[in-house]
Design a protein around this motif. Sequence first.
Motif, PDB file in Angstrom:
ATOM      1  N   GLY A 192       0.768  -1.272   0.089  1.00  0.00           N
ATOM      2  CA  GLY A 192       0.347   0.098   0.253  1.00  0.00           C
ATOM      3  C   GLY A 192       0.600   1.856  -0.097  1.00  0.00           C
ATOM      4  N   TYR A 193       2.080   1.100  -0.499  1.00  0.00           N
ATOM      5  CA  TYR A 193       2.972   2.634  -0.057  1.00  0.00           C
ATOM      6  C   TYR A 193       2.832   3.438  -1.406  1.00  0.00           C
ATOM      7  CZ  TYR A 193       4.265   1.296   4.256  1.00  0.00           C
ATOM      8  OH  TYR A 193       4.489   1.368   5.941  1.00  0.00           O
ATOM      9  N   VAL A 194       3.082   2.708  -2.193  1.00  0.00           N
ATOM     10  CA  VAL A 194       3.262   2.806  -3.633  1.00  0.00           C
ATOM     11  C   VAL A 194       2.124   2.797  -4.366  1.00  0.00           C
ATOM     12  CG1 VAL A 194       5.445   2.172  -3.940  1.00  0.00           C
ATOM     13  CG2 VAL A 194       3.852   0.770  -4.612  1.00  0.00           C
ATOM     14  N   SER A 195       1.213   3.616  -5.597  1.00  0.00           N
ATOM     15  CA  SER A 195      -0.231   3.773  -6.551  1.00  0.00           C
ATOM     16  C   SER A 195       0.274   2.469  -7.444  1.00  0.00           C
ATOM     17  CB  SER A 195      -0.053   5.082  -7.201  1.00  0.00           C
ATOM     18  OG  SER A 195       1.134   4.818  -8.362  1.00  0.00           O
ATOM     19  N   ASP A 196      -0.892   1.671  -7.836  1.00  0.00           N
ATOM     20  CA  ASP A 196      -1.509   0.560  -8.644  1.00  0.00           C
ATOM     21  C   ASP A 196      -1.329   0.978 -10.086  1.00  0.00           C
ATOM     22  OD1 ASP A 196      -2.176  -0.457  -6.253  1.00  0.00           O
ATOM     23  OD2 ASP A 196      -4.067  -0.419  -7.516  1.00  0.00           O
ATOM     24  N   GLU A 197      -0.705   2.060 -10.401  1.00  0.00           N
ATOM     25  CA  GLU A 197      -0.714   2.486 -11.763  1.00  0.00           C
ATOM     26  C   GLU A 197       0.898   1.953 -12.195  1.00  0.00           C
ATOM     27  OE1 GLU A 197      -0.880   5.518 -15.225  1.00  0.00           O
ATOM     28  OE2 GLU A 197      -2.237   6.309 -13.287  1.00  0.00           O
ATOM     29  N   SER A 198       2.065   2.481 -12.333  1.00  0.00           N
ATOM     30  CA  SER A 198       2.636   2.757 -11.790  1.00  0.00           C
ATOM     31  C   SER A 198       3.335   0.618 -12.067  1.00  0.00           C
ATOM     32  CB  SER A 198       4.761   3.558 -11.441  1.00  0.00           C
ATOM     33  OG  SER A 198       4.095   3.241  -9.902  1.00  0.00           O
ATOM     34  N   ILE A 199       2.744   0.110 -10.738  1.00  0.00           N
ATOM     35  CA  ILE A 199       3.480  -1.365 -10.310  1.00  0.00           C
ATOM     36  C   ILE A 199       2.683  -1.850 -11.627  1.00  0.00           C
ATOM     37  CG2 ILE A 199       3.257  -3.177  -8.703  1.00  0.00           C
ATOM     38  CD1 ILE A 199       5.080  -1.279  -8.116  1.00  0.00           C
ATOM     39  N   LEU A 200       1.568  -1.651 -11.875  1.00  0.00           N
ATOM     40  CA  LEU A 200       0.806  -2.769 -12.546  1.00  0.00           C
ATOM     41  C   LEU A 200       1.061  -2.496 -14.399  1.00  0.00           C
ATOM     42  CD1 LEU A 200      -2.940  -1.839 -11.685  1.00  0.00           C
ATOM     43  CD2 LEU A 200      -1.306  -4.282 -11.369  1.00  0.00           C
ATOM     44  N   GLN A 201       2.138  -1.145 -14.538  1.00  0.00           N
ATOM     45  CA  GLN A 201       2.370  -0.813 -15.725  1.00  0.00           C
ATOM     46  C   GLN A 201       3.963  -1.770 -16.126  1.00  0.00           C
ATOM     47  OE1 GLN A 201       0.762   1.048 -18.561  1.00  0.00           O
ATOM     48  NE2 GLN A 201       2.459  -0.209 -19.984  1.00  0.00           N
ATOM     49  N   ALA A 202       4.614  -2.135 -15.493  1.00  0.00           N
ATOM     50  CA  ALA A 202       5.736  -2.706 -15.605  1.00  0.00           C
ATOM     51  C   ALA A 202       5.331  -4.105 -14.953  1.00  0.00           C
ATOM     52  CB  ALA A 202       6.162  -2.606 -13.577  1.00  0.00           C
ATOM     53  N   ALA A 203       4.147  -4.681 -14.872  1.00  0.00           N
ATOM     54  CA  ALA A 203       3.224  -6.156 -14.683  1.00  0.00           C
ATOM     55  C   ALA A 203       3.160  -6.571 -16.150  1.00  0.00           C
ATOM     56  CB  ALA A 203       2.422  -6.265 -13.387  1.00  0.00           C
ATOM     57  N   ARG A 204       2.463  -5.916 -16.334  1.00  0.00           N
ATOM     58  CA  ARG A 204       1.737  -5.324 -18.372  1.00  0.00           C
ATOM     59  C   ARG A 204       3.032  -5.613 -19.316  1.00  0.00           C
ATOM     60  NH1 ARG A 204      -2.993  -5.036 -20.195  1.00  0.00           N
ATOM     61  NH2 ARG A 204      -2.957  -4.122 -22.096  1.00  0.00           N
TER      62      ARG A 204
END
Length: 461
Positions: A123-135
């Motif tokens: 919960g320390y970071v926004s979903d957007e950047s992490i999910l983009q990396a996963a993609r």
Amino acid sequence: MLTVEKIGGTSMSALGDVIKNIILFQRAGDQLYNRIFVVSAFAGVTNMLLENKKTGEPGIYHRVTKHKDFHQSLDDITVTLQEMNQKYEPLGLNIPVANQFIEFRIDKAQKYLENLANILASGYVSDESILQAAREILASIGEAHSAFNLSNILQNMGIHSTFIDLCGFDDHKSYTIDQRISSAFKGVKFDQTICVATGYAKGTEGIMREFDRGYSEVTFSKIAIAVNAEEAVIHKEYHLSSADPLIVGKENCIPIGFTNYDVADQLADVGMEAIHPKASKPLEIKGVNLRIKNTFDPEHPGTLITEDYVSEKKRVEVITGTDKLMIIDIYDPLMVGTVGSDLNIMKDFADFNISYIFKATSANSISIAIWQRDFEKKLISKLKSEFETVTVEEVALVCIIGSNMDQPGVLSKAAGALSGIGINIKAGGFALRKINIQFVVEREDYKEAIRALNKTMFFAR
């Protein structure tokens, strides 16, 4: 001459034809080299990893976005890709080596995804950047698989081949995409090897952040610029044709043959992509010609797209369009004589990140066509709060396009073709250069409109 050649996913799945019709066709010895092949994933693989491009059916990526377990899905796709490898054993693929490669690659992707999932859970970071990396991680698997297989087959055929892995799985340098490409090709002797490069390229800016599923063509374009290619070639499973053969019939259309980048942009704007517009611009600016070829018709030279081509004869080159549009009509009696009405509407569109592909105006109304996939009810609510009447309809757009078709009668001829079979033109328009004449029609009239225009503009005498 040095060429950079892109092979699409459907063509890649017919790997035997790729080798016969592209790699080996009318070439032997040293003539095999001076070519870089940028490959897409085998057909359907990226859909399984991300989501189905056409239907939206979720893939592994959506398990990550929903915080669901993805381990079994990765195990399943490992099995699927290894089963796919078996199909290419008769071509010379070393099955144990190929299976081990994809198993290691997916295992490493799993570790990266586990780390990302843990960060998300914190919960320390926004979903957007992490999910983009996963993609990005998931997308790269498909191109690594297909590029490795093609390179391995060529090597086992006795052809010197170099696998250019731009996915950066074991390279943690903070490269931009351009830097990674430059580094990967540094020192390669193109006249002594066939390079097979992944259509995915890792970079600090994230290639999917801006281009999403069009990323392989962007990689292809960037490579062509980086190595100063004399020609860029895209191999598809069909010709770039004067009309859609599935609508008008193969016997009623022909390869375009020659056109320019402006026409290619017009085609891309209505979904008939010769190349992603953001991939074509660098080629156009650099003066690199682009050729579109049919994988399954190797003797045909295809269609050559250049910066300055203009047809010597005034003619229509392509009949195309789409039946997946919504048209938004904004009416207000206060528009007439009021400066900025159009600007305010465009600001609303920009706020919702929606682009349009058709616009027509009159004193008190503006009609704008957008892709149905981009339709946003909140936009309509916003417009209704600002203007007297806003209506929305499902429509189709049909276009006649050409590099040199500005002649008396072409518009009336096209309109007559539609009215002659009872098709009502709901809206229409063209810019001063008359590269693209557009007609908005009822959605159910789309195919008949294409057939009527094709018959009248190409075959009527």
